[in-house]
Design an enzyme around this catalytic site. Sequence first.
Site, mmCIF file in Angstrom:
data_model
loop_
_atom_site.group_PDB
_atom_site.id
_atom_site.type_symbol
_atom_site.label_atom_id
_atom_site.label_comp_id
_atom_site.label_asym_id
_atom_site.label_seq_id
_atom_site.Cartn_x
_atom_site.Cartn_y
_atom_site.Cartn_z
ATOM 1 N N CYS A 2 0.794 -1.210 0.117
ATOM 2 C CA CYS A 2 0.127 -0.021 -0.139
ATOM 3 C C CYS A 2 0.858 1.323 -0.089
ATOM 4 C CB CYS A 2 -0.889 0.098 1.170
ATOM 5 S SG CYS A 2 -1.853 -1.649 1.486
ATOM 6 N N ARG A 49 -4.835 1.080 -0.617
ATOM 7 C CA ARG A 49 -4.689 -0.264 -0.647
ATOM 8 C C ARG A 49 -4.550 -0.807 -2.092
ATOM 9 N NH1 ARG A 49 -8.661 -5.084 1.286
ATOM 10 N NH2 ARG A 49 -6.901 -6.609 1.586
ATOM 11 N N LEU A 50 -3.624 -1.589 -2.131
ATOM 12 C CA LEU A 50 -3.477 -2.654 -3.180
ATOM 13 C C LEU A 50 -3.627 -4.120 -2.467
ATOM 14 C CD1 LEU A 50 -2.852 -3.361 -6.027
ATOM 15 C CD2 LEU A 50 -0.164 -3.690 -5.169
ATOM 16 N N ILE A 52 -3.940 -7.809 -1.409
ATOM 17 C CA ILE A 52 -3.083 -8.936 -1.747
ATOM 18 C C ILE A 52 -3.466 -10.044 -0.753
ATOM 19 C CG2 ILE A 52 -0.530 -10.013 -1.580
ATOM 20 C CD1 ILE A 52 -0.953 -7.770 -3.852
ATOM 21 N N ILE A 281 12.584 -8.174 -19.807
ATOM 22 C CA ILE A 281 12.572 -6.912 -20.637
ATOM 23 C C ILE A 281 14.084 -6.829 -21.189
ATOM 24 C CG2 ILE A 281 13.668 -5.105 -18.973
ATOM 25 C CD1 ILE A 281 10.311 -4.624 -20.870
ATOM 26 N N SER A 354 11.441 -11.042 -6.956
ATOM 27 C CA SER A 354 12.455 -10.687 -7.609
ATOM 28 C C SER A 354 13.875 -11.200 -6.906
ATOM 29 C CB SER A 354 12.693 -9.368 -7.879
ATOM 30 O OG SER A 354 13.676 -8.742 -8.757
#
Length: 634
Positions: A2, A49-50, A52, A281, A354
Amino acid sequence: MCGIAGFIQDLDSDSQRKIVTDMTDVIAHRGPDSAGVFTDGHAALGFRRLGIIDLDGGNQPIFNEDDSLAITFNGEMYNYRPLRDQLIGLGHTFTTHSDTEVVLHGYEQWGAEVLHRIRGMFAFVIWDTKAHALFGARDPFGIKPFYYAHGNGVFMYASEIKSMLQHPQFVKELNPQALRPYLTFQYPAIEETFFKGVFKLKEGHYFTYVDGNMEISRYYDSEFIETQQTLEQTVEEIDSAVLDSVQAQKIADVEVGSFLSSGVDSSYVAAVTRPEHTYSIGFSGGRFDESVQARELAQSLKLNNVSESIDGDKAFRYFPQILWHLDEPDSNPSCVPLFFLSELASRDLRVVLSGEGADELFAGYIDYGVHTKTKFIMRTTRLLQRLPKKLRHRIADMVRGRSFPGSKHMYANLAPAERCFIGQAKIFDEAEAESLLQADFRDAPSVQEIVDQSYEQVRGSGISELKKKQYLDIHQWMPGDILLKADKMTMAHSLELRVPFLDKELMKVAGRVPTRYLIANEHTKFAFRQAAARHLPHVSSHRKKLGFPVPIRDWLRDKKFYAIVRSTFEQPYVSQFFDQTALLKLLDENYKGHIDGRRKIWTIFTFLTWYDVFFIHDGKKPELVSTDNTKNTK
């Protein structure tokens, strides 16, 4: 995952609500799913908020049983389930299944001691409505950002500095002491940011703010020791800890994917995770497109891989927006591909893993002391390293400044770390930076003063010079550059990045790897690579580190991009910082191929682009830049 922002200031609740809403709206990219606000006339806590974990019940702020404590939390806690069970057994009542509420009740039960029990990445605040006290903390490695400022009767904090710019009493002023160190380190190298009066809460620290006073304390520090472990034992411990950390960090109520480059770090994570989706990428143009090797690895591991290539036109078009998201100038070229890699992954997912941290924990950089491929020099240096410390240092003094084959390698391995190593990035020598700067920007902390703050913590510890270098990078380069760009570039696209190598339990394992197994047989991360080889093809586990290769040398000798940079260097405001004539000469000589000044030019171009965004254009999110005429375009 968040974004948080807030302030302590006695105001009516309606005024507080409007201000804190403005502060969180500007970072809506960190949390596009929902927003939350708490105000009580003293404190204002804002949240984006994201979702999850606990998608339906994890909205914030969250309160304890009697509403005396309120929390806003940015991050993830990976061991929240057993702690939740423990707290329920101690009599606490939960209203959600979120990890955030576990932190809140943990603080209620144990106070600051809860930080020793949490395993995760975080930056959070807890407001005590009865005591009018604010408690806040940042995770052990600085994975999640936390900025604060105190002045004009207001204490404010945020996940991103741009939130503070929205507060009507925030005075925006450039910090003149930040520029000179930046020219050497390439990232914001001091605790006070490029915005005067805005500071970073250091990794592994917490604070309490009461009655206008802020007290900051350290609760965690990375520890390195020397051991006599065998290689087999070391490799087994590393692999076991990596598997455990990855398993813990896969916990989510949404799909978890993975970034995948050609390097061993993200490859190790992806091979262990076995996600449904991986992302790569590259830059069109052959030697800068490592997505080719990433796709080959994905095929060998039978993983789905999505990859794209970008070019200079796209990089320059978005560069002002990249700097806006970064908040501060960071001239690490890898910010550019990471921005586009994050956008690519965000089309499908909310969470990716990652490989950040492996180089610092397991000695993955050639600057730790791999400056030759000549076996005679390497063997001779290893023998000299066995000499008593004073004799080693005397030989290093004799070698310093010499230019015979292997001299750099010998000096880097024989000299005290404090004298030969300032971290992974060195762009301008101090004297060179000072000669280019105007007088108002020369008075700043020296490079030695900056790195000595970390070296002082391990002086007399008995660890090797190599481990001292690791310790410095863990407290300078990693939070100041690697993790800053990792957070800002992923959250720019509402993407949560998890970093399994930066785990307290894994750090315990890394800290006791014998020095001889960190760098050996020309290989950095020697023992780590052996562990990775259990899951990867040999070509992947032993591939030379590339970083995130970016073709800035080609760009700066391309007429179109050279013209963009020169247009920036010619702007009137540039002369307040730099000797503009010398700056243009540096650019022109590089363009003609007389010198290789690409990193210096990119570092200055980055700063000037950032200054244009936040001071010339007042911090508004930039429109995309045309690479045809350098004018703005919708």
